[in-house]
Design an enzyme around this catalytic site. Structure first.
Site, short mmCIF file in Angstrom:
data_model
loop_
_atom_site.label_atom_id
_atom_site.label_comp_id
_atom_site.label_asym_id
_atom_site.label_seq_id
_atom_site.Cartn_x
_atom_site.Cartn_y
_atom_site.Cartn_z
N GLN A 1 -40.22 -21.78 -115.99
CA GLN A 1 -39.61 -20.46 -115.93
C GLN A 1 -40.27 -19.50 -116.92
O GLN A 1 -40.58 -19.88 -118.03
CB GLN A 1 -38.12 -20.59 -116.26
CG GLN A 1 -37.27 -19.52 -115.62
CD GLN A 1 -35.80 -19.94 -115.50
OE1 GLN A 1 -35.50 -21.11 -115.34
NE2 GLN A 1 -34.89 -19.00 -115.58
N SER B 1 -40.96 -28.21 -118.28
CA SER B 1 -39.56 -28.02 -117.84
C SER B 1 -39.47 -28.04 -116.32
O SER B 1 -39.74 -29.06 -115.69
CB SER B 1 -39.01 -26.72 -118.45
OG SER B 1 -37.64 -26.60 -118.20
N LEU B 2 -39.14 -26.92 -115.69
CA LEU B 2 -39.09 -26.83 -114.23
C LEU B 2 -40.38 -27.36 -113.59
O LEU B 2 -40.36 -27.99 -112.53
CB LEU B 2 -38.88 -25.37 -113.83
CG LEU B 2 -39.28 -24.99 -112.41
CD1 LEU B 2 -38.27 -25.53 -111.43
CD2 LEU B 2 -39.46 -23.51 -112.25
N ARG C 1 -30.84 -27.54 -109.15
CA ARG C 1 -31.00 -27.44 -110.61
C ARG C 1 -30.74 -26.02 -111.08
O ARG C 1 -30.01 -25.78 -112.05
CB ARG C 1 -32.43 -27.86 -110.97
CG ARG C 1 -32.78 -27.79 -112.46
CD ARG C 1 -34.26 -28.16 -112.62
NE ARG C 1 -34.66 -28.41 -114.00
CZ ARG C 1 -35.22 -27.52 -114.79
NH1 ARG C 1 -35.44 -26.29 -114.35
NH2 ARG C 1 -35.58 -27.84 -116.03
N HIS D 1 -32.23 -27.06 -122.18
CA HIS D 1 -32.67 -28.21 -122.99
C HIS D 1 -31.85 -28.38 -124.28
O HIS D 1 -32.40 -28.61 -125.35
CB HIS D 1 -34.18 -28.11 -123.29
CG HIS D 1 -34.99 -28.02 -122.04
ND1 HIS D 1 -35.15 -29.10 -121.19
CD2 HIS D 1 -35.63 -26.98 -121.46
CE1 HIS D 1 -35.87 -28.70 -120.14
NE2 HIS D 1 -36.17 -27.44 -120.28
N GLN E 1 -33.81 -34.69 -118.68
CA GLN E 1 -34.61 -33.52 -119.06
C GLN E 1 -33.79 -32.27 -119.40
O GLN E 1 -34.15 -31.52 -120.31
CB GLN E 1 -35.59 -33.22 -117.93
CG GLN E 1 -36.74 -32.31 -118.32
CD GLN E 1 -37.03 -31.30 -117.23
OE1 GLN E 1 -36.17 -30.55 -116.80
NE2 GLN E 1 -38.27 -31.27 -116.79
#
Length: 296
Positions: free
Chosen positions: A9, A88-89, A113, A195, A244
């Protein structure tokens, strides 16, 4: 060895993916499939939408995933990853790229998600802040002694760590970090504490979806955010993917491990060049490139 890396992102921009749609029949087919799967025309927002419209988590995450995955697929035989990682993503894009997930399941999980994270953000005022110019252990220590929820969330490169948590705790930590000598401690324009433990409701929701999704044996290792090590076992991949959302993104450690394991070229697949910049800050000798349709 060829490493392919996939952004998360923040890499989105208005007009993203339009060149793919116009120049590759396969891309056109996959974008149309995505519109049907998502139940709205994400292509309209990606190709013509404002930066504001693209910022919505439920749009941003599938948009970046689609840009990355469809670009990888249009590269055809030129796309031969020997190792992958995603920020991440971007981990979901990487898992489609190495064959652990199919396109449809990957997109469904990313959409779920995004919606789960959006809901978690609405439960409590929370945010993230970028901390520049301090050692990781100093940042971790200050987070641990600050009242409220505040944790190290993204280890982006040496001297750049993002913290995540409750708004008040983040503000307090930023003051302490500046006092400790941080060059900057800047609150980011994000909707929530990604996170961090505040993402637990989203983690639980996503865990059920991941458990019900079929993962295949990947064709090359993925260096996952949670462990920063090469993973090839489907069960371990699932477990790490579930962890995650509430665990830190160990990007610095992942890139260092990939280099130790033989990575010589890092090719970023998706919008922007953010990860290439981070790789260079982690190791100046590392070679980086952007994947483009012309590479084909």
């Amino acid at each position: 060895m060829k490493a392919y890396i996939f952004p998360g992102q923040g890499a989105q921009f208005s007009g993203m993916g339009l060149d793919l749609y116009e120049n590759a029949p396969l891309a056109q087919e996959l974008f149309e499939q995505a519109n049907n799967l998502l139940g709205f025309n994400i292509t309209d927002i990606m190709f013509e939408g404002s930066a504001e419209a693209l910022k919505e988590t439920k749009v941003t995450q599938p948009a970046i995933f689609l840009h990355s995955v469809i670009l990888a697929k249009t590269l055809g035989d030129a796309f031969k990853p020997e190792m992958v990682a995603g920020h991440s993503l971007g981990e979901f894009s990487a898992l489609v790229a190495n064959g652990a997930l199919n396109f449809e399941d990957g997109l469904k999980l990313v959409s779920q998600r995004a919606l789960a994270m959006q809901k978690a953000c609405e439960l409590q005022p929370s945010t993230m802040a970028a901390v520049l110019g301090l050692e990781d252990d100093v940042v971790e220590k200050i987070c641990s002694v600050t009242d409220g929820v505040v944790v190290a969330a993204n280890y982006n490169c040496p001297g750049q760590l993002v913290i995540s948590g409750e708004v008040d705790a983040i503000n307090k930590a930023c003051e302490s970090l500046k006092d400790a000598g941080a060059r900057r401690a800047l609150v980011l324009p994000v909707g929530g504490a990604f996170h961090s433990p505040l993402m637990e409701p989203a983690r639980e929701e996503l865990a059920a979806a991941i458990e019900n999704t079929t993962f295949s044996k990947p064709n090359c290792p993925i260096y996952q955010n949670v462990t920063a090590h090469a993973i090839i076992d489907e069960t371990a991949i699932k477990t790490n993917l579930i962890s995650q959302l509430t665990a830190p993104v160990r990007w610095t450690q992942s890139v260092q491990q990939m280099i130790a394991d033989g990575a010589t070229l890092f090719t970023e697949v998706g919008p922007g060049k953010v990860l290439q910049g981070l790789v260079k800050k982690i190791n100046r000798e590392a070679q980086t490139a952007s994947a483009t349709l012309e590479n084909n």
